[in-house]
Design a protein around this motif. Structure first.
Motif, short mmCIF file in Angstrom:
data_model
loop_
_atom_site.label_atom_id
_atom_site.label_comp_id
_atom_site.label_asym_id
_atom_site.label_seq_id
_atom_site.Cartn_x
_atom_site.Cartn_y
_atom_site.Cartn_z
N GLU A 18 36.01 85.83 9.47
CA GLU A 18 34.72 86.12 10.08
C GLU A 18 34.70 85.67 11.54
N ASP A 19 33.76 86.20 12.29
CA ASP A 19 33.57 85.82 13.69
C ASP A 19 33.01 84.40 13.74
N ILE A 20 33.78 83.46 14.31
CA ILE A 20 33.36 82.06 14.29
C ILE A 20 32.12 81.83 15.14
N THR A 21 31.90 82.66 16.17
CA THR A 21 30.72 82.48 17.02
C THR A 21 29.44 82.84 16.29
N ILE A 22 29.58 83.58 15.16
CA ILE A 22 28.40 83.98 14.37
C ILE A 22 28.27 83.13 13.11
N SER A 23 29.37 83.02 12.37
CA SER A 23 29.30 82.30 11.09
C SER A 23 29.72 80.84 11.20
N GLY A 24 30.42 80.46 12.28
CA GLY A 24 30.90 79.09 12.42
C GLY A 24 29.83 78.14 12.93
N HIS A 25 30.09 76.86 12.72
CA HIS A 25 29.19 75.81 13.20
C HIS A 25 29.74 75.23 14.50
N HIS A 26 28.95 75.32 15.56
CA HIS A 26 29.40 74.86 16.87
C HIS A 26 29.50 73.33 16.89
N LEU A 27 30.69 72.82 17.24
CA LEU A 27 30.92 71.37 17.27
C LEU A 27 30.91 70.80 18.67
N GLY A 28 31.13 71.62 19.67
CA GLY A 28 31.13 71.10 21.03
C GLY A 28 31.76 72.07 22.01
N SER A 29 31.41 71.91 23.29
CA SER A 29 31.94 72.76 24.36
C SER A 29 32.19 71.92 25.59
N THR A 30 33.08 72.41 26.43
CA THR A 30 33.35 71.75 27.71
C THR A 30 33.77 72.80 28.72
N ILE A 31 33.43 72.57 29.99
CA ILE A 31 33.74 73.50 31.08
C ILE A 31 34.46 72.72 32.17
N ILE A 32 35.59 73.26 32.65
CA ILE A 32 36.32 72.61 33.74
C ILE A 32 36.64 73.64 34.81
N SER A 33 36.78 73.15 36.05
CA SER A 33 37.13 74.02 37.17
C SER A 33 38.64 74.10 37.30
N LEU A 34 39.16 75.32 37.49
CA LEU A 34 40.59 75.49 37.67
C LEU A 34 41.08 74.91 38.99
N CYS A 35 40.15 74.67 39.91
CA CYS A 35 40.54 74.06 41.19
C CYS A 35 40.99 72.62 41.01
N ARG A 55 41.70 64.77 29.22
CA ARG A 55 40.84 64.49 28.07
C ARG A 55 39.44 64.94 28.42
N LEU A 56 38.93 65.92 27.72
CA LEU A 56 37.65 66.54 28.03
C LEU A 56 36.61 66.12 27.00
N GLU A 57 35.50 65.63 27.49
CA GLU A 57 34.42 65.22 26.62
C GLU A 57 33.63 66.44 26.15
#
Length: 372
Positions: free
Chosen positions: A40-57, A68-70
């Motif tokens: 199944e599509d995890i973005t629909i049926s899955g439970h979101h545990l966390g996200s992080t955004i980093i700059s490629l620069c 290590r990303l929080e």
């Protein structure tokens, strides 16, 4: 069934083969989900545990680097980032910035990810001071970025323009190779002269400096004063962009941190500046989040504000005109407009300033915008 997954998986993405020759990655987003059914599509049926955004620069060229990303909650998930009122604003469009002089061109990247993805919650009651400590989840990654540098389109027109007087001048200007990698459309009047195929109006093709993308991280704040009659503040930070004409637009709102004078948000923000907007400043506002119960209690108490809503704690502004293309600042900046804290020492009321500050990281990308 594990809280310590070790995926040891690699991925690679080349942007040379993109259908858009100006496509350029600026950020990398990691979303962690709990999914029981892999079909199944995890973005629909899955439970979101966390996200992080980093700059490629942040990553040097051709150097493999571990980080290590929080992991953060819904405030960093693209589909549930908070709007100005603090409600999830729905799916945001993926940001796409075209290639310039020194922007990152990610040819390949390999990622080794493992970490702790705990799901401990925190239940806090101000009156009883009951707290359950939340264990911070993290993601371990290893990234390598390859870059290709190309000249910024129309950069030379920022110092000397091209005069257009005859039909041949219009043909020459329209045939410039810079248009292929330019993120801006052909100016309307120039396109009209090209379509009419006659003697054009007397004009000059120039280029002006324009901020097209701004991103950064809101680290946290220190020394905030309490704006609540009961307990400490529940601070959050809101970012607004300001144009040269003093128009403002919402960019990002962090989650609120309960009962804290020194909140740590560590949330990334980004904003793709529309073509018609000339961004000049970023304004940071720290506010105390008040729920309905605390508002009613403050109104009922003698000395309560009675105005309801979130109370301002402090603010600061950053002038982006001093940042060149690709520049970044990471500073701890004093907040202004802060409440004066009063304490009792030996029965005597003393007033002192706690020198509240906010820690931020800001990066801008500029391009030469052709004008006619």
């Amino acid at each position: 069934d594990t809280l310590h997954p070790a995926w040891d998986e690699k991925f690679a993405k080349s942007f040379h083969e993109s259908s858009d020759p100006g496509d350029e990655p600026m950020l990398m987003v990691f979303d962690v989900y709990d999914c029981d059914d892999a079909s199944e599509d995890i973005t629909i049926s899955g439970h979101h545990l966390g996200s992080t955004i980093i700059s490629l620069c942040e990553f040097p060229t051709a150097v493999r680097r571990k980080k290590r990303l929080e992991l953060k909650g819904g405030s960093q998930l693209l589909e549930t980032m908070l709007d100005k009122e603090g409600a999830p604003q729905g799916i945001r469009g993926r940001v796409r910035i075209r290639r310039g002089s020194t922007g990152p061109m990610a040819e390949s990247a390999s990622v080794l990810a493992s970490g702790l993805v705990g799901a401990l919650g925190s239940f806090i009651m101000k009156l009883k001071k009951l707290k359950i400590k939340k264990e911070q989840s993290a993601l371990l990654v290893e990234v390598r970025v390859q870059r290709q540098q190309v000249p910024m389109p129309f950069a030379e027109l920022m110092t000397k323009g091209l005069e257009v007087r005859e039909e041949e001048d219009v043909e020459y200007v329209m045939s410039l190779p810079d248009w292929r990698n330019c993120m801006f459309p052909v100016p309307m009047l120039l396109q009209r002269d090209a379509d009419e195929q006659g003697r054009p109006q007397l004009a000059t093709l120039r280029a002006k400096d324009k901020i097209v993308f701004v991103s950064g991280v809101i680290r946290g704040a220190t020394g905030l004063a309490s704006s609540d009659l009961f307990g400490k503040s529940d601070p959050y930070c809101m970012i607004e962009g300001q144009t040269v004409n003093s128009q403002t637009m919402f960019i990002h709102r962090t989650r609120s941190i309960t009962d804290n004078f020194c909140p740590t948000w560590n949330e990334a923000f980004y904003f793709a500046v529309p073509e018609t907007i000339n961004l000049q400043r970023l304004n940071f506002y720290v506010l105390d989040h008040d729920n309905a119960v605390s508002d009613l209690m403050e109104k009922a108490m003698p000395g309560g504000s009675g105005r309801g809503g979130d109370d301002p704690v402090g603010q600061m502004s950053v002038d982006l005109s001093y940042l060149c293309n690709g520049d970044a600042i990471s500073e701890e900046i004093p907040l202004t407009g802060c409440k004066v804290q009063e304490t009792k020492a030996g029965g005597v009321v003393s007033v002192f300033r706690r020198n509240p500050t906010i820690s931020v990281e800001i990066r801008v990308e500029r391009r030469a915008c052709p004008t006619y």
